[in-house]
Design an enzyme around this catalytic site. Sequence first.
Site, mmCIF file in Angstrom:
data_model
loop_
_atom_site.group_PDB
_atom_site.id
_atom_site.type_symbol
_atom_site.label_atom_id
_atom_site.label_comp_id
_atom_site.label_asym_id
_atom_site.label_seq_id
_atom_site.Cartn_x
_atom_site.Cartn_y
_atom_site.Cartn_z
ATOM 1 C CG HIS A 19 9.315 10.808 49.049
ATOM 2 N ND1 HIS A 19 9.889 10.207 47.956
ATOM 3 C CD2 HIS A 19 10.349 11.316 49.767
ATOM 4 C CE1 HIS A 19 11.198 10.352 48.005
ATOM 5 N NE2 HIS A 19 11.511 10.997 49.105
ATOM 6 C CE LYS A 43 20.742 12.866 47.060
ATOM 7 N NZ LYS A 43 19.416 12.630 47.666
ATOM 8 N NE ARG A 94 14.850 7.824 54.824
ATOM 9 C CZ ARG A 94 15.275 8.212 53.629
ATOM 10 N NH1 ARG A 94 14.863 7.576 52.566
ATOM 11 N NH2 ARG A 94 16.112 9.192 53.503
ATOM 12 C CB SER A 132 14.622 7.773 46.067
ATOM 13 O OG SER A 132 13.447 8.415 46.465
#
Length: 166
Positions: A19, A43, A94, A132
């Site tokens: 990040h 989440k 990514r 994460s």
Amino acid sequence: MTQRIGLYPGTFDPVTLGHLDIIRRGAKLVDKLVIGVTTNPSKSPMFTLDERLAMVRRECAGITDTEIDVRAFDSLLMHYAHSVGATIILRGLRAVADFEYEYQMAGMNQYLDASIETVFLMADVALQPIASRLVKEIAYLDGDISKFVPPAVREDMLARIAAKSV
Ligand code: ADP
């Protein structure tokens, strides 16, 4: 001259070196970068919203000359972007797995507000695999996370895990 404002949205649970690399790169493209930390109730986060905000603020201190404003949001992304005057949404890409989701979201966001562009950035090659979710799994299983998060975030994670296991 009007200020070019970018918005980088995410959960940041917790903020990683991936990040921070995207923030550093994105900051070069705008006059001001708003980092939008989502409450993301779908989440179940390791850190509360207030903790995530504090961690992002702490880790962003001094990493760029660009003005950074770290804020919480829980509204529709395009509505929030509009409310902070952002004309650019920043996202990190990514792997191929990110692409499918990001492609669809950027496409739908174009329908919602065509005046806002989504810009995708890639982190430094060494930081690209960091997510994460995986950092949390590794930490819970007592693995070394020092290559994935800043030292203070590592301490916060270890403290949270220790507190949960008593
Ligand atoms: P995560 O997907 O790790 O839970 P977020 O939802 O907080 O993290 O992600 C916010 C944005 O940052 C997304 O666009 C995500 O693709 C991007 N991002 C996260 N980690 C990386 C990384 N290592 N390299 C590039 N982009 C990343």
